[in-house]
Design an enzyme around this catalytic site. Sequence first.
Site, short mmCIF file in Angstrom:
data_model
loop_
_atom_site.label_atom_id
_atom_site.label_comp_id
_atom_site.label_asym_id
_atom_site.label_seq_id
_atom_site.Cartn_x
_atom_site.Cartn_y
_atom_site.Cartn_z
CG LEU A 46 61.06 68.08 -28.44
CD1 LEU A 46 60.17 67.80 -29.64
CD2 LEU A 46 61.44 69.55 -28.39
CB SER A 47 57.61 69.01 -22.79
OG SER A 47 56.82 69.39 -23.90
CD GLU A 48 54.30 66.23 -22.82
OE1 GLU A 48 53.86 66.21 -21.66
OE2 GLU A 48 54.42 67.28 -23.47
CB THR A 49 58.67 62.11 -28.13
OG1 THR A 49 59.65 63.15 -28.05
CG2 THR A 49 58.82 61.38 -29.46
CG HIS A 78 51.85 69.72 -26.14
ND1 HIS A 78 52.56 69.16 -25.10
CD2 HIS A 78 52.70 69.79 -27.19
CE1 HIS A 78 53.80 68.90 -25.51
NE2 HIS A 78 53.91 69.27 -26.77
#
Length: 280
Positions: A46-49, A78
């Site tokens: 994902l774009s961030e974790t 986000h």
Amino acid sequence: MAQLRRFLQVDVFTDQALKGNALAVVVDGEGLDEAQMAAFARWTNLSETTFLLPPTDAAADYRVRIFTPNGELPFAGHPTLGSAHAFLASGGDAKKPGELVQQCAIGLVRIKREGARLAFAAPPLKRGGPIEDAALRAQAARALRLAEAELLDLQWVDNGPGWMAVRLKDAAAVLALRPDFVAMKGLKLGVIGAHPAGAPEQFEVRAFVPDLGVPEDPVTGSLNAGLALWLQGSGLAPERYVAAQGTAMGRAGRVHVARVGADTWIGGDVTPLIHGQVRL
């Protein structure tokens, strides 16, 4: 030894499942080292974790570390809203009624609840102002496949991740972009253009970060925070507005911006999708 840890996956900046920006949150992050966190972030892709941890600052309610598939970020928007939702949904309590304080690599970030939405106070810019460097300006134009004259403004809006911002003539020009990601190497580029008067959203935003393994980010809180400080400070945006992002990717992200006194708040809905455990 691996253990079961509480885990959530949420959709941020949308009240419609699958239409915002997905975030994976490991609630019980304590005991994981940096290599384990980075490996899991690469696996989620994902774009961030994010990983929630006990705070080391007495003023904070929790601490968060934020990873992309290619590395760690000092701050991101986000993940801030999604992590705050996960903290509360997992039984976390705020020390101060009505306001959470998140500790991350840039320091303390305030978060408040606005009805069903969460909003974070935009952190100050680490670097702002027009980008005068001719080579950077030329690279940004090449990356967007535009003539330099089409870039109405090129600004630093860096609140940690290193954002550069481009303002185009209108939202249609933003949506028409077909970037050259090879030419974009080394840039973290946000683009904004205004919708026609009377539209439900005032601006259209896109964010390109190919070096982090995310050619286009669906909805980007840190970029919108930097854009808001610049646009409102320059008289290019009202004190309250809504920005759309993700349209070009089939998403329906909505970022709610409100300037209240000395603070600019970046708000959005968080829609939970997965709640369970992960073995790490």
